[in-house]
Design a protein around this motif. Structure first.
Motif, PDB file in Angstrom:
ATOM      1  N   ASP A  70       0.832  -1.216   0.000  1.00 23.78           N
ATOM      2  CA  ASP A  70       0.000   0.000   0.000  1.00 23.78           C
ATOM      3  C   ASP A  70       0.857   1.254   0.000  1.00 23.78           C
ATOM      4  O   ASP A  70       0.356   2.354  -0.159  1.00 23.78           O
ATOM      5  N   ARG A  71       2.171   1.106   0.218  1.00 28.92           N
ATOM      6  CA  ARG A  71       3.017   2.297   0.224  1.00 28.92           C
ATOM      7  C   ARG A  71       3.851   2.396  -1.056  1.00 28.92           C
ATOM      8  O   ARG A  71       4.736   3.235  -1.161  1.00 28.92           O
TER       9      ARG A  71
ATOM     10  N   TYR B  46       4.427   3.319  -4.859  1.00 28.53           N
ATOM     11  CA  TYR B  46       3.849   4.254  -5.825  1.00 28.53           C
ATOM     12  C   TYR B  46       4.744   4.393  -7.044  1.00 28.53           C
ATOM     13  O   TYR B  46       5.969   4.357  -6.925  1.00 28.53           O
TER      14      TYR B  46
ATOM     15  N   SER C  34      10.973  11.576   1.587  1.00 28.18           N
ATOM     16  CA  SER C  34       9.679  10.913   1.718  1.00 28.18           C
ATOM     17  C   SER C  34       9.729   9.396   1.536  1.00 28.18           C
ATOM     18  O   SER C  34       8.807   8.699   1.953  1.00 28.18           O
TER      19      SER C  34
ATOM     20  N   LEU D  82       6.936   4.680   0.080  1.00 29.27           N
ATOM     21  CA  LEU D  82       6.847   5.825   0.991  1.00 29.27           C
ATOM     22  C   LEU D  82       7.284   5.425   2.388  1.00 29.27           C
ATOM     23  O   LEU D  82       7.071   4.291   2.815  1.00 29.27           O
TER      24      LEU D  82
ATOM     25  N   GLY E  70       3.810   6.977   7.351  1.00 27.45           N
ATOM     26  CA  GLY E  70       3.315   8.274   7.813  1.00 27.45           C
ATOM     27  C   GLY E  70       3.385   9.382   6.777  1.00 27.45           C
ATOM     28  O   GLY E  70       2.857  10.461   6.988  1.00 27.45           O
ATOM     29  N   VAL E  71       4.056   9.116   5.647  1.00 27.89           N
ATOM     30  CA  VAL E  71       4.131  10.147   4.609  1.00 27.89           C
ATOM     31  C   VAL E  71       2.984   9.922   3.630  1.00 27.89           C
ATOM     32  O   VAL E  71       2.791   8.805   3.158  1.00 27.89           O
ATOM     33  N   THR E  72       2.229  10.953   3.365  1.00 30.43           N
ATOM     34  CA  THR E  72       1.120  10.788   2.426  1.00 30.43           C
ATOM     35  C   THR E  72       1.624  11.036   1.004  1.00 30.43           C
ATOM     36  O   THR E  72       2.644  11.705   0.813  1.00 30.43           O
ATOM     37  N   PRO E  73       0.918  10.498   0.011  1.00 30.66           N
ATOM     38  CA  PRO E  73       1.324  10.739  -1.376  1.00 30.66           C
ATOM     39  C   PRO E  73       1.410  12.238  -1.687  1.00 30.66           C
ATOM     40  O   PRO E  73       2.326  12.672  -2.396  1.00 30.66           O
ATOM     41  N   ALA E  74       0.483  13.027  -1.128  1.00 29.88           N
ATOM     42  CA  ALA E  74       0.490  14.457  -1.426  1.00 29.88           C
ATOM     43  C   ALA E  74       1.775  15.106  -0.911  1.00 29.88           C
ATOM     44  O   ALA E  74       2.395  15.933  -1.594  1.00 29.88           O
ATOM     45  N   MET E  75       2.206  14.693   0.289  1.00 31.68           N
ATOM     46  CA  MET E  75       3.441  15.242   0.843  1.00 31.68           C
ATOM     47  C   MET E  75       4.619  14.875  -0.054  1.00 31.68           C
ATOM     48  O   MET E  75       5.486  15.707  -0.347  1.00 31.68           O
TER      49      MET E  75
ATOM     50  N   GLU F   1       4.550  14.150  -3.200  1.00 33.54           N
ATOM     51  CA  GLU F   1       4.458  14.866  -4.470  1.00 33.54           C
ATOM     52  C   GLU F   1       5.066  16.253  -4.339  1.00 33.54           C
ATOM     53  O   GLU F   1       5.821  16.709  -5.205  1.00 33.54           O
TER      54      GLU F   1
END
Lengths: 114, 896
Positions: free
Chosen positions: B147-148, B150, B180, B314, B317-322, B324
């Motif tokens: 799930d992490r 990308y 990230s 990732l 705790g790091v979101t995809p938006a962060m 990006e």
């Protein structure tokens, strides 16, 4: 009752109806009921003792008829059966259903009935 | 008087009745027998005869005891543990019901077959599609932290590029500066290597990876080892990891394969490891070479050369938006990058699965509609059948059967039906999946792992039990109000009533679902028709394409390619030959353009497609010249640099002007290409028609064509395709082409020989398969709707036989009756169509991404769908209408 109409059911159903009908006017004892069925059906229907009395007891157990020992002077005591209020209702319903059933059978088989 | 009492006592002795009760029975029965005895005597029987007659009443022996046993007041029994007694008796009733249900089904084989087939098809289709969707789209990747994971892409509006990979310098910047990602790796998926010197020359599929790639996925070697960190730090090394499939198929599964030397691209490499089977990660890969980031191959040093795909894990705790934002800031710091550059993180699974999401969901939706239509159909069939069984049920009710008992029976019957339907459905689903897995060139990823799976199975069982409850409830509802007299009364003058209404509602729903399906198919068909009628800008028929991967990376290649052209041009039937790196049906290489006649902003160079071609290319592929001239054999290194452009480029860059004679520079940015110096200016000598480089349904992009003999980098010497235009069946040329090429170079793999027409049709394969599947479902839906309409109309007309008889007797013509029945069918159809159109208007919007030059509210599709449905339902009404018109008035009246 899972099966469709079987011979046994038919006979049982009809016998119940017959007994209830005969008790409609007045109480009767078992021998008398049996005789009347045989008589009025001109011998076409008869039940032997071994199956007839258990049927009576069953109707009694369901509360449709009630038996009572009656002693009359000079006679031995006899068990007379009379129709209960519940039995009267059942008789009404069965009579209705039976008529329709017979009509239906008649329509299907083409038998005319009086 | 004989002793009847002891006889009776004997026959009921075993019952252990309470003594007073027993005595009463003995007394009553013996009285009866005595009366009979006496009566017989009075009729003149002998005493023995009379006694025998009376005793006969007790026969058969034991009958009395048996009868009385059922009446005997029961002695209290010990409480059985937790309802065992109860459930056992229920179970027994259940089996009776099952047997009875089976008998009922056998009695009406037509009904049974239609209902079971309907259910089977509905359940089969939806289970298969559900399994497919789950295994292809939903099943998580089988890696820790899946799930992490990308995929990382960039985009820039100003350059018009929405999905840009990374260049070598980009990857280095990411690796050095990101905060990230736990792991970050670059890879180049599925390019080809030549494999020579170990038997027949072959092509192998490679996916090259940088350090951290295997670690990110937690891949452990099946045999040998993975690359060591130091092996990623120098350019020339000779170790190689191969895939399980390559090891098994090409190396014979040799357990001692570690240390074996193979020759790729003319270089010896030592196999150090075999990977385990990996069905989710480029399963077609044969070998997994490594590529170094630093030091790196020269072509990785140029920032504009965006050919590396990047994948990252990732940090927790790091979101995809962060992430990006993080990567965007890194990219924008680099020189020469457009200011509006953005970075997108796409979940890796989604990235690997690609653009099949919408087609799959559309097909799943169609299958769901089928299931719905099937359920409605079976419910309608059951309801109509129940009406026929009202008589039977009424008699049973009047003979004392409980309503609950009857309902239990009906639910058991529908359970039986859905159980058989489910079984058939599972078999159909299994067969469909087996078939799908075997379809060659099916444009679906992850097919290796597709099978009938648990969740799909569960949902089938869930839907089946829901159906059971629904059917049972629907068919038993209404019987509570049933009484014998009305049930047995002839129905001649009765209107179709409540059941008729429910039936009509069901069929309306069914028609509505079918309209939605048919509209969807019409939209897809219309789109497909538009797509295959798109002018591709060339003539795919009678065109052969031979993919050639060579080991030439410099001028030496020119002799080879010239030889290939000369050798194959002389083959019988061949009219034109050309070589080019153009890949019909695939995405084209990208190029950016520099103009002589205007200022150029280095970070915002317009881009388009670029191809290297030989001089006879356009005549070979059949693309028309619009202005200027074609290339000639003299357009080589010794001649002035020239370029041809397509119509779209002329229209976009020189609107209203003649582009011939203008000069442009072309940065050719395909994978692995290097351009360290500014491109030289080339004179535009010709304009050709637009060619659909990739798929037919993509819009035409500006394109440039360059003579392959003027490629100063010689990069495309290594990989080009030979194109032959010939008379007749081009595939028949395959062997002679292979022979001619092997005469030039016996080590040259000549594997991929395809007709361009096939390649083009492959580019619309997703479209075609979506169309086939949704179309098949719509066909089934139509058939089911037809069955439903037929069932309901013929049921309601048969209910009105007498009415029709009266009408005919009163002078109605047969035509009147037919049109009367057809009208009642038409009412259902119109109502259902209206509901269906409303539904389709909603559904069509979500299909719009699948459509091509067809709006979601395409009038033709809606009109066509409703027309088809109307035709089908009128057809379904014809038989009952004809039957109604044949009613003999005298017979119809007599049935009263």
């Amino acid at each position: 009752m899972a099966m469709p109409l079987s011979d046994r059911e038919l006979k049982k159903g009809s016998a119940e109806l017959l007994i209830l009908s005969l008790l409609e006017d007045r109480p009767r004892h078992g021998y008398e009921i049996g005789q009347l069925i045989e008589l009025r059906s001109r011998g076409a229907l008869r039940f032997n003792v071994a199956s007839f009395y258990p049927l009576l007891y069953r109707l009694e157990k369901r509360g449709w008829i009630r038996g009572r020992w009656v002693e009359k002077a000079g006679q031995r005591r006899r068990r007379y059966y009379r129709l209960t209020r519940g039995g009267r209702k059942i008789l009404e319903a069965q009579r209705h259903g039976w008529r329709d059933f017979v009509e239906a059978i008649g329509r299907i088989t083409g038998i005319e009935y009086a | 008087m004989p002793d009847f009492k002891s006889e009776i006592r004997r026959s009921i002795a075993g019952l252990n009745l309470p003594p007073t009760y027993e005595e009463e029975i003995v007394e009553e029965l013996s009285q009866d027998l005595e009366e009979r005895f006496e009566e017989a005597l009075s009729h003149g029987a002998s005493e023995q005869e009379a006694e025998q007659l009376a005793l006969n009443e007790l026969t058969p022996a034991g009958a009395l005891g048996d009868q009385l046993k059922q009446l005997k007041p029961r002695a209290p029994k010990p409480t059985p543990p937790m309802g065992i007694q109860r459930s056992r008796s229920r179970f027994a009733g259940f089996w009776d019901d099952v047997r009875f249900g089976l008998r009922m089904l056998r009695k009406q084989p037509g009904f049974a077959v239609v209902a079971i087939l309907t259910l089977g098809v509905g359940i089969g289709a939806s289970t298969a599609m559900l399994s497919l969707v789950r295994d292809v789209l939903l099943r998580p990747l089988p890696y820790a932290h899946a799930d992490r994971l990308y995929a990382i892409w960039a985009s820039s509006e100003s350059s018009g590029q929405s999905q840009v990979a990374a260049s070598g310098p980009d990857l280095i910047d990411y690796l050095e500066q990101n905060r990230s990602f736990a792991h970050l790796a670059g890879y180049i998926p599925l390019f080809t290597f030549t494999w020579t010197g170990d038997g027949e020359p072959k092509l192998v599929n490679c996916t090259s990876v940088s350090e951290q790639f295997f670690g990110m996925f937690g891949i452990k070697p099946y045999l040998g080892r993975l690359y060591e960190p130091r092996e990623y730090t120098y350019l020339e090394n000779d170790t190689l990891i191969v895939s399980y499939r390559f090891w098994k198929n090409q190396l014979g599964g040799d357990p001692n394969v570690i240390g074996r030397v193979v020759h790729f691209e003319g270089v010896s490499e030592t196999i150090v490891g075999v990977l385990p089977p990996m069905s989710d990660l480029f399963p077609n890969t044969d070998v997994w070479p490594k590529h170094t980031v630093r030091p790196s191959w020269p072509y990785m040093k140029w920032r504009g050369n965006k050919f590396l795909r990047v994948v990252g894990e990732l940090n927790p705790g790091v979101t995809p938006a962060m992430a990006e934002e993080d990567l965007k800031a890194i990219l924008r710091r680099a020189p020469e990058e457009p200011r509006d550059l953005r970075v997108h993180l796409v979940p890796l699974k989604e990235d690997l699965v690609g653009n099949v999401r919408l087609p799959l969901y559309a097909t799943l939706g169609a299958a769901g509609l089928i299931l719905m239509v099937a359920c409605i159909n079976v419910a309608a069939l059951l309801l109509a059948r129940m009406v026929k069984r009202e008589g039977e049920i009424a008699v049973r009710l009047s003979l004392g059967a409980g309503l609950r008992r009857i309902a239990q029976q009906l639910v058991t019957e529908s359970l039986l039906l859905s159980a058989i339907g489910c079984t058939l459905g599972l078999m159909i689903a299994w067969a469909v999946l087996r078939l799908l897995v075997r379809v060659p060139n099916l444009p679906l990823p992850r097919m290796d792992n597709v099978h009938l799976n648990g969740p799909a199975l569960l949902s089938t069982i869930a839907s089946a039990s829901a159906m059971t409850i629904l059917f049972g409830w629907m068919s038993s509802v209404g019987f509570s109000r049933l009484n014998l007299s009305s049930a047995l009364r002839p129905r001649g003058l009765q209107t179709t009533g409540r059941r008729g209404l429910s039936l009509a509602l069901l069929v309306t729903g069914e028609i509505a679902c079918s309209v939605v399906l048919t509209v969807s198919v019409c939209l897809l068909v219309h789109s497909f028709w538009r797509v295959i009628h798109v002018n591709p800008g060339f003539q795919p028929r009678s065109l052969l394409r031979v993919y050639l991967r060579t080991n030439y990376y410099d001028e030496k290649g020119r002799a080879f390619w010239k030889g290939v052209l000369t050798e194959t041009a002389s083959l019988p039937g061949v009219r034109h030959v050309a070589v080019s790196d153009w890949r019909p049906g695939r995405d084209a290489a990208t190029a950016t353009f520099v103009f002589e006649d205007r200022p150029n902003e280095p970070t915002r160079l317009p881009s388009g497609e670029g191809s290297w071609v030989s001089d006879d290319f356009f005549r070979t592929v059949g693309t028309p010249l619009i202005a200027g001239r074609f290339f000639t054999e003299h357009d080589d290194d010794n001649a002035p640099a020239v370029v041809m452009i397509n119509d779209e480029a002329a229209r976009r860059f020189w609107p209203g002007e003649n582009p011939i004679g203008k000069r442009i520079g072309v940065n050719y940015t395909g994978p692995g290409r290097r351009s360290e110096v500014a491109p030289r200016l080339r004179e535009i000598v010709g304009v050709v028609g637009n060619v659909r480089h990739d798929s037919l349904d993509a819009p035409a992009a500006p394109a440039v064509y360059l003579p392959y003999l003027q490629d100063e980098t010689n990069h495309d010497m290594a990989t080009m395709s030979l194109f032959l235009r010939a008379d007749g069946n081009v595939m028949a040329l395959a062997d002679s082409v292979r022979n001619r090429i092997h005469q030039l170079d016996s080590n040259q793999p000549v594997q991929n020989i395809q007709s361009v027409a096939d390649l083009v049709s492959q580019s619309v394969a997703t479209r075609r398969y979506t169309l086939i599947l949704v179309g098949a479902f719509a066909g089934i839906g139509l058939l089911l709707a037809a069955v439903g309409v037929y069932g309901v109309i013929s049921y309601t007309t048969s209910q009105r036989t007498r009415e029709f008889g009266v009408r005919i007797a009163l002078g109605a013509t047969r035509g009147n009756v037919v049109s009367h029945v057809l009208r009642s069918g038409a009412r259902l159809t119109v109502l259902g169509s209206l509901v269906g159109i409303a539904g389709a208007l909603i559904i069509a919007r979500s299909l719009s991404a699948l459509l091509f030059e067809v709006g979601p509210f395409d009038l033709w599709s809606f009109v066509g769908a409703v027309g088809i449905l109307a035709a089908v339902s009128i057809f379904a009404c014809l038989v009952p209408a004809w039957r109604a018109s044949r009613v003999d008035p005298t017979v119809a009246m007599q049935t009263e």
